[in-house]
Scaffold this motif. Structure first.
Motif, PDB file in Angstrom:
ATOM      1  N   LEU A 256      21.096  -6.640  17.914  1.00  0.00           N
ATOM      2  CA  LEU A 256      20.113  -6.302  16.627  1.00  0.00           C
ATOM      3  C   LEU A 256      20.101  -4.803  16.137  1.00  0.00           C
ATOM      4  O   LEU A 256      20.139  -4.140  15.296  1.00  0.00           O
ATOM      5  CB  LEU A 256      18.808  -6.676  17.015  1.00  0.00           C
ATOM      6  CG  LEU A 256      18.680  -8.371  17.013  1.00  0.00           C
ATOM      7  CD1 LEU A 256      17.457  -8.742  17.324  1.00  0.00           C
ATOM      8  CD2 LEU A 256      19.283  -9.050  15.612  1.00  0.00           C
ATOM      9  N   ILE A 257      20.016  -3.826  17.439  1.00  0.00           N
ATOM     10  CA  ILE A 257      19.854  -2.417  17.262  1.00  0.00           C
ATOM     11  C   ILE A 257      21.040  -1.710  16.522  1.00  0.00           C
ATOM     12  O   ILE A 257      21.222  -1.024  15.608  1.00  0.00           O
ATOM     13  CB  ILE A 257      19.294  -1.813  18.408  1.00  0.00           C
ATOM     14  CG1 ILE A 257      17.940  -2.010  18.618  1.00  0.00           C
ATOM     15  CG2 ILE A 257      19.726  -0.121  18.368  1.00  0.00           C
ATOM     16  CD1 ILE A 257      17.308  -1.593  20.010  1.00  0.00           C
ATOM     17  N   LEU A 258      22.305  -2.532  17.276  1.00  0.00           N
ATOM     18  CA  LEU A 258      23.695  -1.913  16.452  1.00  0.00           C
ATOM     19  C   LEU A 258      23.896  -2.231  15.051  1.00  0.00           C
ATOM     20  O   LEU A 258      24.331  -1.302  14.305  1.00  0.00           O
ATOM     21  CB  LEU A 258      24.740  -2.497  17.265  1.00  0.00           C
ATOM     22  CG  LEU A 258      24.929  -2.141  18.523  1.00  0.00           C
ATOM     23  CD1 LEU A 258      26.243  -2.733  19.435  1.00  0.00           C
ATOM     24  CD2 LEU A 258      25.630  -0.463  18.270  1.00  0.00           C
ATOM     25  N   ILE A 259      23.430  -3.316  14.811  1.00  0.00           N
ATOM     26  CA  ILE A 259      23.459  -3.692  13.258  1.00  0.00           C
ATOM     27  C   ILE A 259      22.415  -3.475  12.536  1.00  0.00           C
ATOM     28  O   ILE A 259      22.445  -3.604  11.025  1.00  0.00           O
ATOM     29  CB  ILE A 259      23.807  -5.097  13.095  1.00  0.00           C
ATOM     30  CG1 ILE A 259      22.527  -6.294  13.480  1.00  0.00           C
ATOM     31  CG2 ILE A 259      25.141  -5.547  13.761  1.00  0.00           C
ATOM     32  CD1 ILE A 259      22.676  -7.698  13.022  1.00  0.00           C
ATOM     33  N   GLY A 260      21.133  -2.839  13.013  1.00  0.00           N
ATOM     34  CA  GLY A 260      19.953  -2.430  12.195  1.00  0.00           C
ATOM     35  C   GLY A 260      19.193  -3.599  11.859  1.00  0.00           C
ATOM     36  O   GLY A 260      18.719  -3.433  10.564  1.00  0.00           O
ATOM     37  N   LEU A 261      19.077  -4.550  12.443  1.00  0.00           N
ATOM     38  CA  LEU A 261      18.566  -5.717  12.003  1.00  0.00           C
ATOM     39  C   LEU A 261      17.135  -5.896  12.919  1.00  0.00           C
ATOM     40  O   LEU A 261      17.039  -5.821  13.996  1.00  0.00           O
ATOM     41  CB  LEU A 261      19.085  -6.952  12.186  1.00  0.00           C
ATOM     42  CG  LEU A 261      18.277  -8.302  11.859  1.00  0.00           C
ATOM     43  CD1 LEU A 261      17.904  -8.288  10.449  1.00  0.00           C
ATOM     44  CD2 LEU A 261      19.238  -9.547  11.781  1.00  0.00           C
ATOM     45  N   CYS A 262      15.743  -5.770  12.217  1.00  0.00           N
ATOM     46  CA  CYS A 262      14.629  -5.812  12.826  1.00  0.00           C
ATOM     47  C   CYS A 262      14.449  -4.757  13.886  1.00  0.00           C
ATOM     48  O   CYS A 262      13.955  -4.858  15.111  1.00  0.00           O
ATOM     49  CB  CYS A 262      14.387  -7.331  13.509  1.00  0.00           C
ATOM     50  SG  CYS A 262      14.375  -8.503  12.611  1.00  0.00           S
ATOM     51  N   THR A 263      14.786  -3.513  13.589  1.00  0.00           N
ATOM     52  CA  THR A 263      15.150  -2.344  14.633  1.00  0.00           C
ATOM     53  C   THR A 263      13.857  -1.901  15.100  1.00  0.00           C
ATOM     54  O   THR A 263      13.560  -1.929  16.265  1.00  0.00           O
ATOM     55  CB  THR A 263      15.770  -1.089  13.614  1.00  0.00           C
ATOM     56  OG1 THR A 263      16.940  -1.727  13.100  1.00  0.00           O
ATOM     57  CG2 THR A 263      15.856  -0.251  14.524  1.00  0.00           C
ATOM     58  N   LYS A 264      12.612  -2.053  14.412  1.00  0.00           N
ATOM     59  CA  LYS A 264      11.173  -1.364  14.596  1.00  0.00           C
ATOM     60  C   LYS A 264      10.859  -2.479  15.899  1.00  0.00           C
ATOM     61  O   LYS A 264      10.429  -1.738  16.791  1.00  0.00           O
ATOM     62  CB  LYS A 264      10.447  -1.335  13.720  1.00  0.00           C
ATOM     63  CG  LYS A 264      10.623   0.102  12.825  1.00  0.00           C
ATOM     64  CD  LYS A 264       9.533   0.343  11.773  1.00  0.00           C
ATOM     65  CE  LYS A 264      10.196   1.322  11.132  1.00  0.00           C
ATOM     66  NZ  LYS A 264       9.075   1.958  10.156  1.00  0.00           N
ATOM     67  N   LEU A 265      10.802  -3.887  15.507  1.00  0.00           N
ATOM     68  CA  LEU A 265      10.421  -4.576  16.314  1.00  0.00           C
ATOM     69  C   LEU A 265      11.382  -5.022  17.585  1.00  0.00           C
ATOM     70  O   LEU A 265      10.623  -5.050  18.759  1.00  0.00           O
ATOM     71  CB  LEU A 265      10.387  -6.024  15.651  1.00  0.00           C
ATOM     72  CG  LEU A 265       9.704  -7.313  16.186  1.00  0.00           C
ATOM     73  CD1 LEU A 265       8.148  -6.865  16.754  1.00  0.00           C
ATOM     74  CD2 LEU A 265       9.725  -8.491  15.466  1.00  0.00           C
ATOM     75  N   THR A 266      12.508  -4.696  17.490  1.00  0.00           N
ATOM     76  CA  THR A 266      13.376  -4.568  18.780  1.00  0.00           C
ATOM     77  C   THR A 266      13.226  -3.463  19.441  1.00  0.00           C
ATOM     78  O   THR A 266      13.374  -3.558  20.796  1.00  0.00           O
ATOM     79  CB  THR A 266      14.757  -4.789  18.095  1.00  0.00           C
ATOM     80  OG1 THR A 266      15.231  -6.187  17.473  1.00  0.00           O
ATOM     81  CG2 THR A 266      15.633  -4.915  19.430  1.00  0.00           C
TER      82      THR A 266
END
Length: 157
Positions: free
Chosen positions: A77-87
């Motif tokens: 998720l961090i690599l693709i930038g999805l739900c970055t803050k929550l992750t």
């Protein structure tokens, strides 16, 4: 869920700094995640990691499974930038747990010179991850992220 919270969770400026930190964190976490999940790069694989976390570290199997899930899914998720803050919040607390439960007893430094037994590592690496996570929590995913794309298309998701 409150609209302001939803907006905050996907908000991200079109900045290079968070993008670079997001990719750095994802690239560094990736080999560790696939060691745990698939046994790549000489890792134990899922069965071996679960055994280590439940017998050596003493975690409950559900906690061990949750930790592996956060690290492995969180990396993607961090690599693709999805739900970055929550992750990033989840990864932050995972790494706090790693420090408290396992690594603080080995001191600050990693086992660079092999003076400690295999697997006995300090927490300096973990502090770097914590700093990157805090930046991503505050600033978001940055350029070239799904969060940035979503926040631009629909400010109230």
């Amino acid at each position: 869920m409150d609209t302001k919270i939803k907006q905050w969770m996907v908000s991200s400026e079109n900045e290079w700094g968070p993008f670079i930190l997001r990719l750095t964190l994802g690239i560094v976490l990736f080999p560790h995640a696939v060691q745990k999940l698939f046994g790549w790069f000489g890792g134990p694989g899922l069965v071996g990691e679960m055994d280590y976390m439940t017998t050596h570290v003493g975690l409950h199997p559900l906690v061990a499974a949750a930790a592996i899930t956060v690290e492995c899914l969180g990396t993607f998720l961090i690599l693709i930038g999805l739900c970055t803050k929550l992750t990033s919040i989840a990864v932050f607390f995972l790494f706090i747990g790693m420090i408290v439960v396992d690594h603080a007893s080995h001191g600050f430094f990693m086992n660079w010179f092999g003076k400690m037994p295999a697997g006995a590592e300090g927490f300096e690496y973990h502090l770097l991850v914590l700093g990157i996570c805090l930046t991503l929590i505050v600033q978001g995913a940055g350029k070239y992220s799904i969060d940035r794309l979503r926040s631009r298309k629909n400010p109230v998701i």
